[in-house]
Design a protein around this motif. Structure first.
Motif, PDB file in Angstrom:
ATOM      1  N   ALA A  18      -3.843 -37.566 -39.393  1.00 40.01           N
ATOM      2  CA  ALA A  18      -3.031 -38.702 -39.225  1.00 40.01           C
ATOM      3  C   ALA A  18      -1.765 -38.743 -38.431  1.00 40.01           C
ATOM      4  O   ALA A  18      -0.824 -38.106 -38.733  1.00 40.01           O
ATOM      5  CB  ALA A  18      -2.527 -38.816 -40.570  1.00 40.01           C
ATOM      6  N   LEU A  19      -1.629 -39.540 -37.380  1.00 38.09           N
ATOM      7  CA  LEU A  19      -0.393 -39.670 -36.584  1.00 38.09           C
ATOM      8  C   LEU A  19      -0.448 -40.913 -35.733  1.00 38.09           C
ATOM      9  O   LEU A  19      -1.492 -41.325 -35.338  1.00 38.09           O
ATOM     10  CB  LEU A  19      -0.217 -38.446 -35.686  1.00 38.09           C
ATOM     11  N   LEU A  20       0.712 -41.474 -35.412  1.00 34.67           N
ATOM     12  CA  LEU A  20       0.747 -42.679 -34.596  1.00 34.67           C
ATOM     13  C   LEU A  20       1.290 -42.434 -33.206  1.00 34.67           C
ATOM     14  O   LEU A  20       1.311 -43.352 -32.411  1.00 34.67           O
ATOM     15  CB  LEU A  20       1.624 -43.737 -35.280  1.00 34.67           C
ATOM     16  N   SER A  21       1.804 -41.260 -32.896  1.00 34.14           N
ATOM     17  CA  SER A  21       2.503 -41.098 -31.636  1.00 34.14           C
ATOM     18  C   SER A  21       1.986 -39.917 -30.851  1.00 34.14           C
ATOM     19  O   SER A  21       1.482 -38.955 -31.412  1.00 34.14           O
ATOM     20  CB  SER A  21       3.997 -40.911 -31.888  1.00 34.14           C
ATOM     21  N   PRO A  22       2.119 -39.966 -29.499  1.00 34.41           N
ATOM     22  CA  PRO A  22       1.768 -38.836 -28.666  1.00 34.41           C
ATOM     23  C   PRO A  22       2.777 -37.703 -28.822  1.00 34.41           C
ATOM     24  O   PRO A  22       3.866 -37.895 -29.349  1.00 34.41           O
ATOM     25  CB  PRO A  22       1.783 -39.420 -27.244  1.00 34.41           C
ATOM     26  N   PRO A  23       2.444 -36.499 -28.315  1.00 35.07           N
ATOM     27  CA  PRO A  23       3.225 -35.332 -28.661  1.00 35.07           C
ATOM     28  C   PRO A  23       4.629 -35.298 -28.103  1.00 35.07           C
ATOM     29  O   PRO A  23       5.419 -34.486 -28.547  1.00 35.07           O
ATOM     30  CB  PRO A  23       2.390 -34.179 -28.096  1.00 35.07           C
ATOM     31  N   VAL A  25       6.842 -37.420 -28.579  1.00 40.44           N
ATOM     32  CA  VAL A  25       7.758 -38.095 -29.496  1.00 40.44           C
ATOM     33  C   VAL A  25       8.157 -37.131 -30.603  1.00 40.44           C
ATOM     34  O   VAL A  25       7.333 -36.484 -31.209  1.00 40.44           O
ATOM     35  CB  VAL A  25       7.087 -39.334 -30.113  1.00 40.44           C
ATOM     36  N   ARG A  26       9.429 -37.031 -30.883  1.00 41.95           N
ATOM     37  CA  ARG A  26       9.916 -36.127 -31.902  1.00 41.95           C
ATOM     38  C   ARG A  26      10.214 -36.879 -33.181  1.00 41.95           C
ATOM     39  O   ARG A  26      10.495 -38.069 -33.165  1.00 41.95           O
ATOM     40  CB  ARG A  26      11.178 -35.400 -31.419  1.00 41.95           C
ATOM     41  N   PRO A  27      10.193 -36.193 -34.303  1.00 45.78           N
ATOM     42  CA  PRO A  27      10.349 -36.860 -35.599  1.00 45.78           C
ATOM     43  C   PRO A  27      11.631 -37.656 -35.742  1.00 45.78           C
ATOM     44  O   PRO A  27      11.674 -38.625 -36.472  1.00 45.78           O
ATOM     45  CB  PRO A  27      10.315 -35.695 -36.596  1.00 45.78           C
ATOM     46  N   VAL A  28      12.677 -37.236 -35.062  1.00 46.38           N
ATOM     47  CA  VAL A  28      13.953 -37.921 -35.247  1.00 46.38           C
ATOM     48  C   VAL A  28      13.875 -39.383 -34.854  1.00 46.38           C
ATOM     49  O   VAL A  28      14.634 -40.216 -35.329  1.00 46.38           O
ATOM     50  CB  VAL A  28      15.062 -37.206 -34.433  1.00 46.38           C
ATOM     51  N   GLN A 470       6.882 -39.228 -38.833  1.00 42.62           N
ATOM     52  CA  GLN A 470       7.285 -38.006 -38.157  1.00 42.62           C
ATOM     53  C   GLN A 470       6.148 -37.515 -37.276  1.00 42.62           C
ATOM     54  O   GLN A 470       5.032 -38.022 -37.339  1.00 42.62           O
ATOM     55  CB  GLN A 470       7.658 -36.919 -39.171  1.00 42.62           C
ATOM     56  N   TYR A 471       6.464 -36.478 -36.500  1.00 38.69           N
ATOM     57  CA  TYR A 471       5.444 -35.966 -35.594  1.00 38.69           C
ATOM     58  C   TYR A 471       4.357 -35.195 -36.337  1.00 38.69           C
ATOM     59  O   TYR A 471       3.182 -35.253 -35.989  1.00 38.69           O
ATOM     60  CB  TYR A 471       6.077 -35.055 -34.538  1.00 38.69           C
ATOM     61  N   THR A 472       4.733 -34.444 -37.367  1.00 42.64           N
ATOM     62  CA  THR A 472       3.769 -33.588 -38.041  1.00 42.64           C
ATOM     63  C   THR A 472       2.763 -34.414 -38.830  1.00 42.64           C
ATOM     64  O   THR A 472       3.134 -35.151 -39.730  1.00 42.64           O
ATOM     65  CB  THR A 472       4.486 -32.617 -38.998  1.00 42.64           C
ATOM     66  N   TYR A 477      -4.073 -24.913 -44.057  1.00 42.48           N
ATOM     67  CA  TYR A 477      -4.817 -23.721 -43.675  1.00 42.48           C
ATOM     68  C   TYR A 477      -5.459 -23.867 -42.298  1.00 42.48           C
ATOM     69  O   TYR A 477      -6.116 -24.870 -41.998  1.00 42.48           O
ATOM     70  CB  TYR A 477      -5.914 -23.432 -44.705  1.00 42.48           C
ATOM     71  N   TYR A 478      -5.283 -22.829 -41.460  1.00 43.77           N
ATOM     72  CA  TYR A 478      -6.012 -22.732 -40.210  1.00 43.77           C
ATOM     73  C   TYR A 478      -6.828 -21.448 -40.168  1.00 43.77           C
ATOM     74  O   TYR A 478      -7.966 -21.434 -39.744  1.00 43.77           O
ATOM     75  CB  TYR A 478      -5.073 -22.773 -39.011  1.00 43.77           C
ATOM     76  N   GLY A 479      -6.224 -20.341 -40.626  1.00 48.96           N
ATOM     77  CA  GLY A 479      -6.912 -19.060 -40.629  1.00 48.96           C
ATOM     78  C   GLY A 479      -6.007 -17.979 -41.177  1.00 48.96           C
ATOM     79  O   GLY A 479      -5.009 -18.257 -41.844  1.00 48.96           O
ATOM     80  N   ASP A 480      -6.344 -16.732 -40.869  1.00 49.81           N
ATOM     81  CA  ASP A 480      -5.552 -15.620 -41.380  1.00 49.81           C
ATOM     82  C   ASP A 480      -4.278 -15.407 -40.575  1.00 49.81           C
ATOM     83  O   ASP A 480      -3.327 -14.793 -41.060  1.00 49.81           O
ATOM     84  CB  ASP A 480      -6.392 -14.338 -41.352  1.00 49.81           C
ATOM     85  N   GLN A 481      -4.229 -15.943 -39.354  1.00 49.79           N
ATOM     86  CA  GLN A 481      -3.053 -15.765 -38.515  1.00 49.79           C
ATOM     87  C   GLN A 481      -2.054 -16.900 -38.615  1.00 49.79           C
ATOM     88  O   GLN A 481      -0.867 -16.702 -38.348  1.00 49.79           O
ATOM     89  CB  GLN A 481      -3.459 -15.649 -37.038  1.00 49.79           C
ATOM     90  N   ALA A 482      -2.521 -18.095 -38.967  1.00 53.29           N
ATOM     91  CA  ALA A 482      -1.686 -19.271 -38.726  1.00 53.29           C
ATOM     92  C   ALA A 482      -1.946 -20.376 -39.737  1.00 53.29           C
ATOM     93  O   ALA A 482      -3.005 -20.430 -40.392  1.00 53.29           O
ATOM     94  CB  ALA A 482      -1.951 -19.803 -37.313  1.00 53.29           C
ATOM     95  N   TYR A 483      -0.954 -21.259 -39.830  1.00 53.30           N
ATOM     96  CA  TYR A 483      -1.089 -22.545 -40.506  1.00 53.30           C
ATOM     97  C   TYR A 483      -1.069 -23.633 -39.445  1.00 53.30           C
ATOM     98  O   TYR A 483      -0.344 -23.543 -38.441  1.00 53.30           O
ATOM     99  CB  TYR A 483       0.085 -22.808 -41.457  1.00 53.30           C
ATOM    100  N   TRP A 484      -1.847 -24.684 -39.677  1.00 53.34           N
ATOM    101  CA  TRP A 484      -1.690 -25.878 -38.859  1.00 53.34           C
ATOM    102  C   TRP A 484      -0.328 -26.491 -39.154  1.00 53.34           C
ATOM    103  O   TRP A 484       0.101 -26.574 -40.308  1.00 53.34           O
ATOM    104  CB  TRP A 484      -2.774 -26.886 -39.194  1.00 53.34           C
ATOM    105  N   CYS A 485       0.336 -26.979 -38.099  1.00 52.75           N
ATOM    106  CA  CYS A 485       1.647 -27.602 -38.298  1.00 52.75           C
ATOM    107  C   CYS A 485       1.928 -28.566 -37.164  1.00 52.75           C
ATOM    108  O   CYS A 485       2.463 -28.192 -36.121  1.00 52.75           O
ATOM    109  CB  CYS A 485       2.747 -26.552 -38.377  1.00 52.75           C
ATOM    110  N   GLY A 486       1.534 -29.819 -37.336  1.00 61.23           N
ATOM    111  CA  GLY A 486       1.818 -30.824 -36.312  1.00 61.23           C
ATOM    112  C   GLY A 486       0.548 -31.360 -35.720  1.00 61.23           C
ATOM    113  O   GLY A 486      -0.269 -31.972 -36.398  1.00 61.23           O
ATOM    114  N   ASP A 487       0.344 -31.120 -34.436  1.00 62.63           N
ATOM    115  CA  ASP A 487      -0.826 -31.584 -33.713  1.00 62.63           C
ATOM    116  C   ASP A 487      -1.968 -30.589 -33.914  1.00 62.63           C
ATOM    117  O   ASP A 487      -1.804 -29.529 -34.502  1.00 62.63           O
ATOM    118  CB  ASP A 487      -0.472 -31.719 -32.230  1.00 62.63           C
TER     119      ASP A 487
END
Length: 540
Positions: A18-23, A25-28, A470-472, A477-487
């Motif tokens: 879910a998001l309404l804006s292109p990347p 755009v910042r959350p502020v 906000q942007y995020t 969960y994404y995998g063992d290396q990372a979390y999804w965060c944002g796009d």
């Protein structure tokens, strides 16, 4: 405010994101306003009587502090809907009368804007039609714009500006002209019982996915522009659709809406909503994704599923932009399969502090929806503030925030046929952790159950509606290396206290991990889905 929550009756009939804006755009800048101004507060805090006439109210001492009063006032109306095709035939432009709605207190001046399929389900029993005969995901692009705006530069040919292929450029059915642009309510229109879920993806002007999904079949063009809308898209081989917002490089950046079985229509809180237009937070280029379950059981059936946007002419109806925020395991990637033959299997997943610390303002959450599949029995999401020194959330510091029935209790009872938005009232602050616990019953299974998109697989996911946007829109969960965060292509590393205290964990009732139990039963284990994958992490 518009009123208290109405009683809810689920419609029968699943799901991600879910998001309404292109990347850029910042959350502020989300929603244009970070917190209600004095004038907005005065207007938001209205008591609405049965006649619909509001009287301005101000918090009293018994109503607590102003912040909690505002959040209480900003509760949505969650309503019953009972859709049939006659009701769904209303359109945005040229409709002689307003279509029926299950939203009881819909504003009198609201006009429907429909983003809707007209599609004949292909015969997926034919080999090579789809990867799995029982699962079909179809996508269709739409250009939504105010009726006062001509996106074609005065030319009669539709989508003249969008490509060099004359066959594609002369096609229609994608054009949605809206009389009003301020979205105050959203109502799903599932056309058939086996619609597993719908996503309304928001895409940028140069989106490759948006250009690709102007057609729905590989072997046939969608019909040309038809004022009567009587010719459905029809073909033998559907164009493959990976959910655009989860496809890196697609040019789509989240969803404006997600439908799951049993979902209600939602009337947004006063002053909160979405808007059609060409601004960075507006809805313009959209892709409707429809996931059909058991598609092989209804070949050649015509479907008109879609999402109805209820709009009003008053610009002050949308002061704060609503956002959609998906946490836990947004794309069914969890690595440990659920062991068979267990009465209770618990999988904990996290949206970690390493992601939420990037928030530039608080999320004021006013509605929540859970998604899982057939074996899920309870799903509860909790919020906790980590200890500043260790990064750990003490056991007694987690706050359950999911209300399953609007009663204020967080039992987390889950039914696959009743996945609706329910009212909640909490704030997610920068640096908080969100823990989602999904509890399953696999006692009837004789093989491990993986996580995946099919209804026969499992999922664990929570979707929130909140303001200001906000942007995020993804965190989990994404995998063992990372979390999804944002796009879809944005990640934070799984390290430090996030890895130690906010990593996924699966166990059976006896306490044994799911992997250990599966290994004991003689079943092979799976690697993390990002094993060996080069990942670029966000920097600040």
């Amino acid at each position: 405010m518009r009123g208290d929550m109405l009683s809810v009756r689920a419609l029968s009939a699943i799901a991600i994101l879910a998001l309404l804006s292109p990347p850029v755009v910042r959350p502020v800048a989300a929603g244009g306003v970070i917190a209600p101004t004095r004038g907005v507060t005065d207007r938001v805090l209205e008591d609405v009587g049965h006649d619909g006439v509001g009287q301005a109210s101000t918090p009293t001492a018994s109503q607590g502090n102003a912040a909690s009063w505002v959040r209480k006032a900003l509760r949505p109306k969650l309503v019953d809907i009972n859709l049939d095709d006659a009701k769904a035939d209303g359109g945005a432009l040229g409709s002689s009368s307003r279509p029926a709605s299950g939203i009881k207190d819909l504003p009198a001046d609201a006009v429907a804007v429909d983003v809707r399929f007209d599609y004949v389900v292909p015969d997926t029993n034919i080999e090579g039609t789809t990867g799995r005969p029982d699962t079909l995901i179809a996508c269709k692009s739409f250009l939504v714009h105010p009726e006062s705006v001509d996106p074609y530069g005065g030319e009669l040919d539709h989508f003249k500006d969008l490509g060099a292929d004359p066959d594609l450029d002369r096609r229609g059915g994608e054009d949605v002209a809206a009389r009003n642009v301020n979205i105050v309510a959203i109502e799903p229109m599932p056309g058939m019982h086996h619609v597993h879920h719908m996503h309304l993806h928001v895409c940028s002007d140069d989106s490759k996915s948006w250009a690709r999904h102007r057609r729905t079949f590989e072997d046939a063009l969608d019909p040309g522009f038809d004022e009567l809308g009587t010719t459905p898209a029809r073909g033998d081989k559907p164009l493959y659709c990976a959910p655009p917002s989860w496809d890196r490089g697609s040019g789509c950046h989240g969803t404006a809406w997600t439908f799951l079985p049993g979902q209600n229509g939602v009337l947004f809180p006063e002053g909160v909503g979405m808007r059609i237009g060409d601004g960075p937070l507006d809805l313009r280029r959209l892709i409707l994704e429809v996931h059909y379950d058991k598609a092989n059981e209804y070949p050649r059936v015509r479907d008109r599923s879609g999402i109805r946007l209820w709009t009003v002419p008053r610009d002050d109806a949308v002061v704060h932009r609503a956002g959609v925020f998906s946490v836990a395991d947004p794309f069914a990637r969890l690595p440990q399969s659920l062991p068979p033959g267990e009465k209770k299997v618990t999988y904990d997943t996290f949206c970690p502090p390493g992601c939420t610390k990037r928030f530039e303002t608080n999320m004021n959450v006013f509605a929540s929806m859970t998604h899982a599949h057939l074996r899920a029995r309870r799903v509860v999401t909790s919020v906790g503030t980590p200890d500043a020194r260790t990064g750990e959330v003490p056991d007694d510091a987690w706050r359950s925030v999911v209300n399953d029935d609007g009663s204020g209790t967080a039992t987390g009872h889950f039914s696959h046929e009743d996945q609706k938005f329910v009212p909640v009232d909490f704030t997610v602050k920068a640096g908080d952790s969100l823990k989602t616990s999904c509890i399953y019953d696999t006692s009837a299974d004789n093989a491990p159950i993986p996580f995946g998109p099919s209804t026969q697989d499992e999922m664990c996911m929570q979707v929130f509606l909140y303001w200001p946007k906000q942007y995020t829109f993804l965190c989990g969960y994404y995998g063992d290396q990372a979390y999804w965060c944002g796009d879809a292509g944005m990640f934070v590393p799984k390290d430090g206290s996030d890895r130690q205290y906010h990593s996924e964990a699966c166990h059976v009732e006896a306490g044994q991990s799911c992997d250990d139990r599966n290994k004991e039963l003689g079943f092979p284990l799976k690697d993390a889905p990002d094993k060996g994958e080069p990942i670029t992490f966000l920097t600040r």
